[in-house]
Scaffold this active site. Sequence first.
Site, PDB file in Angstrom:
ATOM      1  N   GLU A   1       0.835  -1.195   0.000  1.00  0.00           N
ATOM      2  CA  GLU A   1       0.000   0.000   0.000  1.00  0.00           C
ATOM      3  C   GLU A   1       0.882   1.262   0.000  1.00  0.00           C
ATOM      4  O   GLU A   1       1.851   1.354   0.745  1.00  0.00           O
ATOM      5  CB  GLU A   1      -0.889  -0.012   1.244  1.00  0.00           C
ATOM      6  CG  GLU A   1      -1.749   1.220   1.427  1.00  0.00           C
ATOM      7  CD  GLU A   1      -2.581   1.163   2.711  1.00  0.00           C
ATOM      8  OE1 GLU A   1      -3.526   1.944   2.836  1.00  0.00           O
ATOM      9  OE2 GLU A   1      -2.272   0.304   3.584  1.00  0.00           O
ATOM     10  N   LYS A   5      -9.116   2.343  -2.523  1.00  0.00           N
ATOM     11  CA  LYS A   5      -9.386   1.716  -1.225  1.00  0.00           C
ATOM     12  C   LYS A   5     -10.811   2.041  -0.786  1.00  0.00           C
ATOM     13  O   LYS A   5     -11.240   3.194  -0.815  1.00  0.00           O
ATOM     14  CB  LYS A   5      -8.377   2.226  -0.193  1.00  0.00           C
ATOM     15  CG  LYS A   5      -8.417   1.517   1.151  1.00  0.00           C
ATOM     16  CD  LYS A   5      -7.253   1.992   2.026  1.00  0.00           C
ATOM     17  CE  LYS A   5      -7.172   1.257   3.352  1.00  0.00           C
ATOM     18  NZ  LYS A   5      -6.006   1.678   4.147  1.00  0.00           N
ATOM     19  N   CYS A  55      -5.320  -3.096   2.182  1.00  0.00           N
ATOM     20  CA  CYS A  55      -5.207  -3.168   3.640  1.00  0.00           C
ATOM     21  C   CYS A  55      -6.550  -3.380   4.341  1.00  0.00           C
ATOM     22  O   CYS A  55      -7.052  -4.483   4.407  1.00  0.00           O
ATOM     23  CB  CYS A  55      -4.486  -1.929   4.170  1.00  0.00           C
ATOM     24  SG  CYS A  55      -3.695  -2.193   5.788  1.00  0.00           S
ATOM     25  N   SER A  91       0.389  -2.542   7.113  1.00  0.00           N
ATOM     26  CA  SER A  91      -0.241  -2.897   8.389  1.00  0.00           C
ATOM     27  C   SER A  91       0.795  -2.851   9.500  1.00  0.00           C
ATOM     28  O   SER A  91       1.717  -3.666   9.525  1.00  0.00           O
ATOM     29  CB  SER A  91      -0.848  -4.305   8.292  1.00  0.00           C
ATOM     30  OG  SER A  91      -1.403  -4.707   9.524  1.00  0.00           O
ATOM     31  N   ASP A 141      16.442  -1.096  32.236  1.00  0.00           N
ATOM     32  CA  ASP A 141      15.886  -0.418  31.067  1.00  0.00           C
ATOM     33  C   ASP A 141      16.975   0.065  30.127  1.00  0.00           C
ATOM     34  O   ASP A 141      16.942  -0.186  28.921  1.00  0.00           O
ATOM     35  CB  ASP A 141      15.005   0.758  31.503  1.00  0.00           C
ATOM     36  CG  ASP A 141      13.797   0.320  32.301  1.00  0.00           C
ATOM     37  OD1 ASP A 141      13.225  -0.729  31.968  1.00  0.00           O
ATOM     38  OD2 ASP A 141      13.430   1.021  33.256  1.00  0.00           O
ATOM     39  N   GLU A 144       6.559   3.203  33.514  1.00  0.00           N
ATOM     40  CA  GLU A 144       6.961   4.510  34.035  1.00  0.00           C
ATOM     41  C   GLU A 144       6.237   5.643  33.307  1.00  0.00           C
ATOM     42  O   GLU A 144       5.767   6.603  33.934  1.00  0.00           O
ATOM     43  CB  GLU A 144       8.478   4.680  33.879  1.00  0.00           C
ATOM     44  CG  GLU A 144       9.299   3.705  34.704  1.00  0.00           C
ATOM     45  CD  GLU A 144      10.772   3.721  34.341  1.00  0.00           C
ATOM     46  OE1 GLU A 144      11.568   3.143  35.109  1.00  0.00           O
ATOM     47  OE2 GLU A 144      11.133   4.302  33.300  1.00  0.00           O
TER      48      GLU A 144
END
Length: 556
Positions: free
Chosen positions: A41, A116, A152, A189, A309, A415
Amino acid sequence: MKIAIAQLNPIIGDLTGNTQKILEVAQQAAANNVRLLLTPELSLCGYPPRDLLLNPSFVKSMDITLKKLAQDLPANLAVLVGTVVKNKDAHITGGKTLFNSIALLEAGKIKQYFHKRLLPTYDVFDENRYFEPGLQANYFALDDINIGVTICEDLWNDEEFWGKRHYAVNPIADLSLLGVDLIVNLSASPYTVGKQKLREAMLKHSAVNFQQSIIYTNQVGGNDDLIFDGRSFAVNNQGEVICRAKGFETDFLTIEFDEQMRDLQLDSISPVYESEDQEIWQALVLGVRDYVKKCRFSQIVLGLSGGIDSALVAAIATTALGKENVLGVLMPSPYSSEHSVSDALKLGENLGIKTQILPIGELMQSFDHTLAELFTGTEFGIAEENIQSRIRGTLLMGISNKFGHLLLSTGNKSEMAVGYCTLYGDMNGGLAVIADVPKTRVYSICNWLNTHHQKEIIPQHIIKKAPSAELKPGQVDQDSLPAYDILDDILERLINKHQSAAEIVNAGHDQVIVNRVLKLVSIAEFKRRQAPPGLKITDRAFGTGWRMPIAANKNG
């Protein structure tokens, strides 16, 4: 007939570069005697182009580029290319000025356009802002084979599969009534955890229900906060997956359509991932690599605290860009434990990246001295703690500006949800790599990483120790927050499942904790609005698709 899937990684707005990618894969297709080549797409401009579409000169350039592409393609190869088309009746009907379209290019010309029909306006999608929906079923004949064309979202309205209709029409059902031999879908997608299983289940259901073989071609690559996983695939009219492209990288597949059997034949099937952790890891690596390169950076910098992290983000960055392109900066304060420095250095050694130590004790004293008179009579508190974080953020931004490195932010979704982060401090950066990864998932990915490589990538002490911001003596995260397994379950129910406080309490959580978490999520909205873009891996991320007001009474 031989059909090829071109799983491409476009750069948004790079019409010249994207055209070259299509031409290169078209040459490959021609060399393999392919008759029909499928691209994703909006493959000409990349997805999502967003407000670039409001620029008339950009739309005009797409039209010129498409016509030139048609002339340059190999002979005897039909190609479906994603583009936009002007809605010539918009000034009469009052509709949008563009269609999201597929162009059929063959023999040097643009033979047909297909528009589309279903335009998504949920989560990260806002296609009604730009496009008018197509009103008719799309198909064309190629060598006596009738091929239905969908784009899509056109696949995503099977009421039997979903249990309800999301749109008034079902393009797959309409094409089935027209008796097409094959349906192709050209998609962009975005990735979320587990989405591929859903896609394949949905297409299997449609294939069996309508007795239609379907080829699904998906975009791959990172574009801002969105990651596109590729994993294009095809199902025959018995609902069997007969081919699957690679995940998180470009790929080229050929498929045979048996004209006598009127069905697709078995071909190459790439394996599924061993776990969600592996899948997320691949997504984040791709997201970082493409964001850095498409924004024209080559090196990155991040703060290494000795926590889990920053350890995970450093590992992702090293895999994405190479160890020679990653700089980890340690900025210990008087409150930093000895093991925080040693853990961070051990991580740097494991990854092979450059590290630099910049102690901030003297800078903290300078701030204390400057603010002493104004802060007289007050107790040490959050303001002073946050100054430490802001000193670190300023140093990292200084390094970024001086050497042209992209600064990566290392905060996780848990967080970000409750505001356990500092504006203009640890939130500084050009990309928030794990901003959609809950803390419990951070631990899970780190454990997977060590197991997968059969060696210690993330030092075990980092994984085992209690998480702490180390902004005051003896501090741990659980001084301010519930245990992360409890917090993450509450956040999952609130953010992803849209459960009320009462429903979350009924699921077994303490009401006082639930009410506190809901309040924290609400008041942290102003922080999230000022955060760098964060790579999206879940259905509900704090990014493009999150549209909460800041100044509001969210409890009614």
